[in-house]
Design a protein around this motif. Structure first.
Motif, PDB file in Angstrom:
ATOM      1  N   LEU A 189      -4.318  -4.631  14.934  1.00  0.00           N
ATOM      2  CA  LEU A 189      -3.845  -5.620  13.717  1.00  0.00           C
ATOM      3  C   LEU A 189      -4.336  -4.837  12.706  1.00  0.00           C
ATOM      4  O   LEU A 189      -5.209  -4.325  12.353  1.00  0.00           O
ATOM      5  CB  LEU A 189      -4.722  -7.078  13.635  1.00  0.00           C
ATOM      6  CG  LEU A 189      -4.356  -7.900  14.730  1.00  0.00           C
ATOM      7  CD1 LEU A 189      -5.173  -9.070  14.466  1.00  0.00           C
ATOM      8  CD2 LEU A 189      -2.926  -8.416  14.679  1.00  0.00           C
ATOM      9  N   VAL A 190      -3.282  -4.828  11.461  1.00  0.00           N
ATOM     10  CA  VAL A 190      -3.563  -4.351  10.363  1.00  0.00           C
ATOM     11  C   VAL A 190      -4.784  -4.836   9.332  1.00  0.00           C
ATOM     12  O   VAL A 190      -4.490  -6.073   9.049  1.00  0.00           O
ATOM     13  CB  VAL A 190      -2.164  -4.143   9.236  1.00  0.00           C
ATOM     14  CG1 VAL A 190      -2.429  -3.362   8.105  1.00  0.00           C
ATOM     15  CG2 VAL A 190      -1.206  -3.406  10.183  1.00  0.00           C
ATOM     16  N   CYS A 191      -5.622  -4.285   9.019  1.00  0.00           N
ATOM     17  CA  CYS A 191      -6.636  -4.807   8.405  1.00  0.00           C
ATOM     18  C   CYS A 191      -6.762  -4.166   6.998  1.00  0.00           C
ATOM     19  O   CYS A 191      -7.466  -4.699   5.973  1.00  0.00           O
ATOM     20  CB  CYS A 191      -7.844  -4.750   8.974  1.00  0.00           C
ATOM     21  SG  CYS A 191      -8.670  -3.061   9.388  1.00  0.00           S
ATOM     22  N   TYR A 192      -6.133  -3.193   6.701  1.00  0.00           N
ATOM     23  CA  TYR A 192      -6.018  -2.532   5.403  1.00  0.00           C
ATOM     24  C   TYR A 192      -4.535  -1.867   4.903  1.00  0.00           C
ATOM     25  O   TYR A 192      -4.357  -1.087   6.071  1.00  0.00           O
ATOM     26  CB  TYR A 192      -7.200  -1.659   5.024  1.00  0.00           C
ATOM     27  CG  TYR A 192      -7.282  -0.992   3.459  1.00  0.00           C
ATOM     28  CD1 TYR A 192      -7.715  -1.757   2.377  1.00  0.00           C
ATOM     29  CD2 TYR A 192      -6.763   0.248   3.282  1.00  0.00           C
ATOM     30  CE1 TYR A 192      -7.568  -1.495   1.219  1.00  0.00           C
ATOM     31  CE2 TYR A 192      -6.591   0.629   2.030  1.00  0.00           C
ATOM     32  CZ  TYR A 192      -6.918  -0.169   1.176  1.00  0.00           C
ATOM     33  OH  TYR A 192      -6.914   0.231  -0.263  1.00  0.00           O
ATOM     34  N   CYS A 193      -4.146  -2.000   3.924  1.00  0.00           N
ATOM     35  CA  CYS A 193      -2.955  -1.031   3.405  1.00  0.00           C
ATOM     36  C   CYS A 193      -3.035  -0.927   1.969  1.00  0.00           C
ATOM     37  O   CYS A 193      -3.223  -1.872   1.346  1.00  0.00           O
ATOM     38  CB  CYS A 193      -1.679  -2.026   3.912  1.00  0.00           C
ATOM     39  SG  CYS A 193      -0.369  -1.175   3.388  1.00  0.00           S
ATOM     40  N   ASN A 194      -2.924   0.213   1.530  1.00  0.00           N
ATOM     41  CA  ASN A 194      -2.921   0.329  -0.057  1.00  0.00           C
ATOM     42  C   ASN A 194      -1.563   0.271  -0.537  1.00  0.00           C
ATOM     43  O   ASN A 194      -0.576   0.241   0.175  1.00  0.00           O
ATOM     44  CB  ASN A 194      -3.516   1.606  -0.317  1.00  0.00           C
ATOM     45  CG  ASN A 194      -2.695   2.977  -0.098  1.00  0.00           C
ATOM     46  OD1 ASN A 194      -1.690   3.010   0.670  1.00  0.00           O
ATOM     47  ND2 ASN A 194      -3.310   4.318  -0.652  1.00  0.00           N
ATOM     48  N   PRO A 195      -1.451   0.187  -1.812  1.00  0.00           N
ATOM     49  CA  PRO A 195       0.079  -0.060  -2.401  1.00  0.00           C
ATOM     50  C   PRO A 195       1.052   0.928  -2.111  1.00  0.00           C
ATOM     51  O   PRO A 195       2.275   0.626  -1.696  1.00  0.00           O
ATOM     52  CB  PRO A 195      -0.107  -0.213  -3.845  1.00  0.00           C
ATOM     53  CG  PRO A 195      -1.750  -0.407  -3.761  1.00  0.00           C
ATOM     54  CD  PRO A 195      -2.480  -0.144  -2.837  1.00  0.00           C
ATOM     55  N   VAL A 196       0.642   2.424  -2.082  1.00  0.00           N
ATOM     56  CA  VAL A 196       1.627   3.257  -1.573  1.00  0.00           C
ATOM     57  C   VAL A 196       2.136   3.237  -0.343  1.00  0.00           C
ATOM     58  O   VAL A 196       3.331   3.316  -0.059  1.00  0.00           O
ATOM     59  CB  VAL A 196       0.825   4.772  -1.812  1.00  0.00           C
ATOM     60  CG1 VAL A 196       1.897   5.978  -1.343  1.00  0.00           C
ATOM     61  CG2 VAL A 196       0.507   4.949  -3.129  1.00  0.00           C
ATOM     62  N   ALA A 197       1.192   2.914   0.642  1.00  0.00           N
ATOM     63  CA  ALA A 197       1.730   2.598   2.171  1.00  0.00           C
ATOM     64  C   ALA A 197       2.695   1.383   2.097  1.00  0.00           C
ATOM     65  O   ALA A 197       3.735   1.456   2.618  1.00  0.00           O
ATOM     66  CB  ALA A 197       0.422   2.389   2.918  1.00  0.00           C
ATOM     67  N   ALA A 198       2.419   0.109   1.281  1.00  0.00           N
ATOM     68  CA  ALA A 198       3.206  -0.995   1.310  1.00  0.00           C
ATOM     69  C   ALA A 198       4.632  -0.495   0.732  1.00  0.00           C
ATOM     70  O   ALA A 198       5.636  -0.876   1.081  1.00  0.00           O
ATOM     71  CB  ALA A 198       2.433  -2.152   0.381  1.00  0.00           C
ATOM     72  N   HIS A 199       4.317   0.594  -0.416  1.00  0.00           N
ATOM     73  CA  HIS A 199       5.757   0.795  -1.145  1.00  0.00           C
ATOM     74  C   HIS A 199       6.555   1.512  -0.108  1.00  0.00           C
ATOM     75  O   HIS A 199       7.840   1.715   0.099  1.00  0.00           O
ATOM     76  CB  HIS A 199       5.534   1.781  -2.207  1.00  0.00           C
ATOM     77  CG  HIS A 199       6.678   2.182  -2.874  1.00  0.00           C
ATOM     78  ND1 HIS A 199       7.760   1.320  -3.554  1.00  0.00           N
ATOM     79  CD2 HIS A 199       7.058   3.687  -2.850  1.00  0.00           C
ATOM     80  CE1 HIS A 199       8.648   2.351  -3.849  1.00  0.00           C
ATOM     81  NE2 HIS A 199       8.227   3.470  -3.522  1.00  0.00           N
ATOM     82  N   LEU A 200       6.033   2.535   0.919  1.00  0.00           N
ATOM     83  CA  LEU A 200       6.575   3.594   1.661  1.00  0.00           C
ATOM     84  C   LEU A 200       7.059   2.585   2.926  1.00  0.00           C
ATOM     85  O   LEU A 200       8.282   3.103   3.275  1.00  0.00           O
ATOM     86  CB  LEU A 200       5.772   4.643   2.396  1.00  0.00           C
ATOM     87  CG  LEU A 200       5.350   5.639   1.328  1.00  0.00           C
ATOM     88  CD1 LEU A 200       4.438   6.722   1.839  1.00  0.00           C
ATOM     89  CD2 LEU A 200       6.636   6.433   1.077  1.00  0.00           C
ATOM     90  N   ILE A 201       6.358   1.585   3.303  1.00  0.00           N
ATOM     91  CA  ILE A 201       6.936   0.702   4.368  1.00  0.00           C
ATOM     92  C   ILE A 201       8.145  -0.047   3.927  1.00  0.00           C
ATOM     93  O   ILE A 201       8.928  -0.394   4.521  1.00  0.00           O
ATOM     94  CB  ILE A 201       5.514  -0.124   4.930  1.00  0.00           C
ATOM     95  CG1 ILE A 201       4.814   0.939   5.579  1.00  0.00           C
ATOM     96  CG2 ILE A 201       6.098  -1.110   6.143  1.00  0.00           C
ATOM     97  CD1 ILE A 201       3.184   0.363   6.060  1.00  0.00           C
ATOM     98  N   GLY A 202       7.885  -0.714   2.797  1.00  0.00           N
ATOM     99  CA  GLY A 202       8.837  -1.329   2.032  1.00  0.00           C
ATOM    100  C   GLY A 202       8.789  -2.775   2.396  1.00  0.00           C
ATOM    101  O   GLY A 202       9.767  -3.824   2.297  1.00  0.00           O
ATOM    102  N   LEU A 203       7.457  -3.431   2.426  1.00  0.00           N
ATOM    103  CA  LEU A 203       7.110  -4.741   2.686  1.00  0.00           C
ATOM    104  C   LEU A 203       6.000  -4.950   1.862  1.00  0.00           C
ATOM    105  O   LEU A 203       5.251  -4.291   1.055  1.00  0.00           O
ATOM    106  CB  LEU A 203       6.657  -4.839   4.284  1.00  0.00           C
ATOM    107  CG  LEU A 203       7.771  -4.617   5.313  1.00  0.00           C
ATOM    108  CD1 LEU A 203       7.039  -4.603   6.462  1.00  0.00           C
ATOM    109  CD2 LEU A 203       8.694  -5.705   5.174  1.00  0.00           C
ATOM    110  N   GLY A 204       6.102  -6.479   1.465  1.00  0.00           N
ATOM    111  CA  GLY A 204       4.897  -7.033   0.803  1.00  0.00           C
ATOM    112  C   GLY A 204       3.511  -7.244   1.639  1.00  0.00           C
ATOM    113  O   GLY A 204       3.607  -7.007   2.825  1.00  0.00           O
TER     114      GLY A 204
END
Ligand SMILES: Nc1ncnc2c1ncn2[C@@H]1O[C@H](COP(=O)(O)OP(=O)(O)OP(=O)(O)O)[C@@H](O)[C@H]1O
Length: 577
Positions: A28-43
């Motif tokens: 399970l994802v327990c951490y994601c920084n904004p750049v990763a979220a932007h690249l993945i394209g999800l909130g």
């Protein structure tokens, strides 16, 4: 880890320009920084606490956790290429999760594809360089060969690998490539000795940002003989071109001048004076006279004596061109103007005569419809090719000619009044031959000379009876008829003299009828006697006319008149009399 320390680390992760995503041992994802979220394209809410494969379907992060081994890879997230580096997180010897750090690879991808293109172009250029039919050599600023084509190597009898890296003069002692690489002065079309053969070469300096970096040399012709052959071919072509240009000019040039118009009768001399005046002016000239009087001859002579004499003289026989072709002949046409139109179109006679003279012969035969069009051109001084909408300005002089009664034609509506007045500016009327009695023998002599030159005939003179008949005949066909009769006669005559039997039958008949008409015979006999007496007197007086007149018992002016009548002036010793 203390809570305030985590916050600090998180701030670092937030600020970093790379995506960071962490999973726990449950995937399970327990951490994601904004750049990763932007690249993945999800909130964030769709990423945190979600299975990693739900977030990134093709993620390999859980495998790192299972295999406990770091790896690096390229990965597509949507249509974006990312470069990722994955590592397991070990806590006291136990794998508690895994972290992936990734970066947007699209810029890198663009650079790679540009590199790829450059590589392709380079390969292409290298191929072209190698395939070059002629020898090409490149040297650096010191004259060291950096590239050379196989063809050139074969020509120089050296292996390609032995040539590259050596000074150009080592492989070709006469080379000047190192000099061009130093001076920066191109040498084009130089002949040089290559292994005992004369070749033509060019050497060009190579510059980068304005600085000399070397030179490129190319063999233009391996053997100067090739060039000579080419030059000879070109020479032949140029000569041909000159010949055709000359022919065209000749065709478009006048062929006669006033000196070609034979005649000493008052009538023709006066006409010549008038025509010479017309030549010096700029007005339109209308030549009138019966058929065969020499209208075309006058048209040539007028153009030849005008200021336009070195410009084209273009004749149009308005009566000889079929009506349906007249328009395109006179005005020209554009390519595709009609079926059968020549490629590239064709200039019309008006266009060809530009700056010169157009001679509209037999203007009386111009169909009414065309008369209007010709009038428009003469008024506007502009012509438009058939199928074109481009007007071309014209600077032409018009000479028109006709044997027809234009006034009568005008009155019955066959000739446009406005065109008549436009043409009838400076009229020169050429007298018929019957009004130039004394010119008949002069013209005969001239024409016999001409035939002798052109046809190689041996006939030179007219029999006395022929000369008499010629002077008395009315010549309805004028000079053309005289010319045709003589041409026929010289073909028939056997000796040096043209006799009555050599003339066309209708002239022989005429002579027959004349001899049987007593009144005419008497007149002729008297004229003949008078003519003979004058010749005798002139001969006795050795050409002294005052004495000859005394012998004859007539006044000197009377003798002159009679000499003119019998065409004896200046020809007393001539074979004709
Ligand atoms: N005075 C002259 N001197 C020499 N040759 C002449 C003379 N007049 C006419 N000719 C010759 O006679 C022939 C007929 O002349 P030309 O064609 O000029 O006549 P034309 O009046 O234009 O005839 P048409 O009205 O039938 O066209 C030509 O071969 C021309 O060279």
């Amino acid at each position: 880890m203390k809570p305030n320390q985590i916050i600090k680390l998180d701030q670092v992760f937030q600020a970093i320009n790379a995506g960071i995503i962490v999973i726990n041992d449950q995937d399970l994802v327990c951490y994601c920084n904004p750049v990763a979220a932007h690249l993945i394209g999800l909130g964030m809410q769709d990423i945190l606490n979600k299975k990693i494969t739900e977030v990134i379907p093709n993620s390999e992060l859980f495998r790192v956790l299972q295999e406990e081994e770091s790896n690096a890879d390229q990965l597509m997230i949507g249509d974006r290429m990312v470069i990722t580096s994955r590592s397991p997180i070990d806590q006291d010897g136990k794998m508690v999760g895994a972290v992936a750090v990734f970066q947007d690879g699209s810029e890198l991808q663009r650079v790679l594809s540009r590199l790829d293109n450059t590589q392709n172009s380079l390969t292409g250029l290298e191929n072209i360089f190698e395939q070059a039919y002629d020898g090409v050599m490149v040297v650096d600023s010191q004259g060291i060969v950096t590239r050379i084509t196989k063809t050139y190597c074969r020509f120089l009898n050296i292996a390609q690998e032995d040539a590259v890296g050596r000074h150009c003069t080592e492989i070709l002692p006469t080379s000047r490539m190192h000099i061009v690489a130093q001076t920066g002065h191109a040498e084009i079309g130089e002949v040089m000795d290559i292994n005992g053969k004369e070749a033509m070469v060019m050497r060009l300096p190579l510059r980068e940002n304005g600085k000399l970096i070397g030179a490129v040399g190319k063999v233009m012709f391996r053997d100067v003989q090739d060039l000579r052959t080419l030059a000879e071919k070109l020479d032949v072509l140029e000569n041909k071109l000159k010949f055709y240009e000359k022919e065209l000019k000749h065709y478009q040039k006048f062929r006669y001048t006033f000196s070609n118009i034979i005649g000493k009768s008052q009538a023709i001399l006066q006409t010549k004076v008038l025509a010479e005046k017309a030549a010096l002016g700029k007005s339109t000239v209308l030549l009138r006279g019966e058929s065969g009087t020499g209208k075309e001859l006058f048209a040539h002579a007028i153009h030849a004596a005008s200021l336009r004499h070195d410009q084209p003289f273009v004749r149009v026989n308005c009566g000889a061109i079929p009506a349906e072709l007249l328009e395109s002949e006179l005005f020209g046409y554009e390519e595709g103007a009609f079926t059968g139109a020549k490629k590239g179109g064709k200039p019309g006679k008006f266009e060809l005569a530009n700056k010169g003279t157009i001679f509209l012969d037999e203007i009386g035969d111009l169909p009414l419809g065309m008369q209007a069009k010709v009038l428009r051109i003469l008024q506007e001084k502009e012509v438009e090719r058939v199928g074109s909408n481009r007007l071309q300005h014209l600077d032409i002089r018009v000479i028109a000619a006709t044997h027809r009664d234009l006034e009568k034609m005008m009155n019955v509506g066959e000739f446009r009044r406005d065109l008549y007045y436009r043409l009838n500016v400076f009229t020169v009327t050429i007298p018929p031959l019957r009004e130039r009695e004394r010119d008949v023998l002069l013209l005969s002599e001239h024409l016999l000379d001409k035939f002798q030159r052109e046809l190689g005939s041996s006939v030179k003179i007219l029999d006395r009876r022929v000369a008499e008949l010629f002077q008395l005949y009315s010549w309805p066909g004028n000079v053309r008829e005289l010319q045709n009769s003589l041409e026929r006669a010289i073909n028939v005559a056997e000796g040096y003299v043209i006799h009555l039997e050599d003339l066309p039958l209708y002239l022989q008949d005429l002579e027959g009828r004349r001899s049987t008409t007593s009144l005419q015979t008497l007149t002729l006999e008297m004229a003949d006697a008078e003519r003979r007496a004058i010749i005798k007197a002139l001969k006795t007086a050795r050409g002294n006319k005052t004495k000859a007149a005394e012998f004859l018992g007539i006044h000197r002016t009377n003798l002159y008149k009679k000499m003119e009548k019998y065409g004896l002036e200046g020809e007393i010793s001539d074979g004709m009399v």
